[in-house]
Scaffold this active site. Structure first.
Site, mmCIF file in Angstrom:
data_model
loop_
_atom_site.group_PDB
_atom_site.id
_atom_site.type_symbol
_atom_site.label_atom_id
_atom_site.label_comp_id
_atom_site.label_asym_id
_atom_site.label_seq_id
_atom_site.Cartn_x
_atom_site.Cartn_y
_atom_site.Cartn_z
ATOM 1 N N HIS A 105 0.823 -1.219 0.000
ATOM 2 C CA HIS A 105 0.000 0.000 0.000
ATOM 3 C C HIS A 105 0.857 1.269 0.000
ATOM 4 C CE1 HIS A 105 -3.932 -1.822 0.182
ATOM 5 N NE2 HIS A 105 -3.541 -2.606 1.169
ATOM 6 N N ASP A 161 0.698 -4.780 5.336
ATOM 7 C CA ASP A 161 -0.302 -5.736 4.866
ATOM 8 C C ASP A 161 -0.329 -5.760 3.346
ATOM 9 O OD1 ASP A 161 -1.320 -3.063 4.953
ATOM 10 O OD2 ASP A 161 -3.332 -3.837 4.581
ATOM 11 N N GLU A 162 -0.857 -6.845 2.809
ATOM 12 C CA GLU A 162 -1.155 -6.979 1.381
ATOM 13 C C GLU A 162 -0.005 -6.495 0.489
ATOM 14 O OE1 GLU A 162 -6.004 -6.703 1.603
ATOM 15 O OE2 GLU A 162 -4.899 -4.855 1.193
ATOM 16 N N VAL A 163 1.159 -7.090 0.699
ATOM 17 C CA VAL A 163 2.328 -6.730 -0.118
ATOM 18 C C VAL A 163 2.240 -7.518 -1.431
ATOM 19 C CG1 VAL A 163 4.825 -6.401 -0.139
ATOM 20 C CG2 VAL A 163 3.601 -6.438 2.027
#
Length: 486
Positions: A105, A161-163
């Protein structure tokens, strides 16, 4: 619901009342950042409802300067405004934890040409390349500037998060091939490096990180990584059907790997659709009921706190979803459910009294919205626009048999219409357009009191103006077609 029992009046009873000492309200400022004057109104409400802290995700609204100046949005807060936010939090007994994205992000950073070469995959601006020294220099500069304006904080959330696409960059492919390591090892190595920098540079500050990229790692891998000595994981799950057994097992796994403290994360808005405009309270209430069940079954001393997230965008490039004033009734329900260990008729009545609402509908999107809480006029106007304007407008344009049968796009383009059909269409269109005009004017004025002009423009243009403009165009086409018949 997986409750442990219920009573006739709707109370949810628990065998061992779950409790959490730190309850954070997450402010996602990468979309619709409230003016400081509005935060001055809602911070006392947050505190009264049971919040003990604020998790602030600034993204591009932080006043980055010097080499980081490009990261700063035109409507970013000033350093003086940040200090005022912190003062307001302090006087309302709300501990502040800043959140900085340091891996995934990272769109608000990597979209800029000056930093595009630091992308993991050059085509995508979401994830940072962990192999470049310049990437770490960038993060250290971001952390330094944020920490300089937040003296005395005890925690720093470093995101992670959410790499997405990690391991797919050319340098990562080469690294993984040469070392034989897995993508999760690459993630943990970067996270450890960032966390170690925070710990060594700011003694007494404990890093927090989202846990989703750690979940699939084996207990042995997690133990060997040494992360437990440097960072506290924050387990997030925003679903109403949260699997209690699964989350309990995950917490136990982290505990066995040496993590002394765990954070949890629920949601009060921004988790049911990227373009969602109204908050379904029941969805979020059920999520918190499940988290309470999880809390019952874990050692009480391992839980550091819980953050109730309120996402304003799904990512930097997505549309705005529910605005903060729209989500406040949901936030009130979530906070009070956590504080009381249950949601009951008595709790609901207390919330209604605090919010000045005569009715609190948790099962449906309320069509009779009213209240006296800060921003309640926005809550009411948006609810009314959706139920009483948007839906009837869609019905007129897409389902009305006269419009679809006698004034189709083919007819409108060629200015063909039977004059009697104008009398069937025009009155309803004129009435709706008039109502739209009043609501849009009132809502625009109300939004400008709370949000920057750029936010108001985006939200109105994205969610409401298309319906108004379509009605306006319909009436123009009716007049043109009618004139063409004479």
């Amino acid at each position: 619901m997986d409750g442990h029992g219920s009573t006739d009046n709707g109370d949810i009873t628990l065998e061992r009342r779950a409790s959490v000492s730190m309850i954070l309200v997450h402010l996602d400022l990468k979309g619709a950042p409230p003016k400081v004057s509005y935060l001055a109104e809602v911070f006392p409400l947050f505190s009264a409802l049971g919040a003990t802290g604020i998790l602030i995700e600034y993204e591009d609204t932080f006043p980055y300067c010097e080499e980081l100046q490009p990261l700063r949005a035109a409507h970013a807060y000033s350093p003086q405004e940040i200090r005022e936010i912190l003062r307001l939090a302090q006087i309302n007994h709300l501990e502040v934890i800043p959140l900085i994205q340091t891996f995934g992000h990272m769109e608000f950073v990597l979209k800029h040409s000056a930093f595009a070469h630091l992308r993991e995959v050059l085509s995508y601006p979401n994830s940072l390349n962990p192999h470049k020294d310049e990437s770490h220099q960038l993060l250290q500069a971001m952390i330094r500037q944020v920490m300089d304006l937040h003296p005395g904080v005890r925690w720093l959330h470093i995101g992670s998060d959410e790499v997405y696409y990690l391991g797919e960059g050319e340098e990562s492919k080469k690294y993984l091939s040469e070392t034989g390591l897995a993508v999760e090892d690459l993630f943990m190595c970067h996270l450890k490096k960032v966390a170690a920098h925070v710990v060594s540079t700011y003694p007494g500050v404990r890093p927090i990180a989202w846990d989703d990229m750690l979940r699939s790692a084996s207990a042995q891998t997690l133990t060997d990584s040494g992360l437990a000595q440097l960072v506290d994981p924050m387990i997030w799950d925003y679903t109403p059907n949260l699997e209690v057994d699964n989350r309990v097992a995950l917490i136990n796994k982290y505990s066995e790997c040496g993590f002394k403290k765990i954070w949890l994360a629920s949601a009060f808005k921004g988790a049911t659709g990227a373009s969602q405009q109204l908050t379904h309270i029941g969805h979020h209430l059920e999520n918190h009921r499940r988290w309470l069940q999880v809390m019952q079954r874990i050692p009480p001393n391992i839980l550091q706190g819980l953050a109730i997230t309120g996402w304003q965008r799904y990512d930097h490039f997505s549309v705005l979803c529910e605005l903060l004033p729209v989500g406040i009734p949901s936030l009130a329900v979530c906070l009070q459910t956590l504080k009381n260990g249950c949601y009951s008729k008595e709790v609901a009545a207390s919330i209604q009294d605090v919010l000045g609402m005569s009715h609190l509908d948790t099962e449906n999107y309320s069509s009779e919205a009213s209240g006296s809480f800060p921003g309640s006029d926005i809550f009411t106007l948006i609810t009314q626009s959706i139920f009483y304007l948007k839906t009837p407008t869609q019905d007129l344009l897409e389902k009305n048999r006269i419009v679809t049968g006698w004034f189709s796009p083919y007819h409108r383009k060629r200015k063909i219409i039977h004059p009697i059909m104008v009398q069937q269409i025009e009155p309803e269109a004129v009435s709706l357009l008039s109502n739209w005009t009043f609501v849009l004017e009132d809502l625009h004025a109300a939004l400008l009191k709370i949000f920057p002009a750029v936010t108001v423009e985006e939200w109105m243009e994205e969610h409401l103006l298309p319906y108004y403009l379509q009605l306006q165009q319909l009436l123009q086409d009716l007049n043109s077609a009618l004139e063409n018949q004479t």
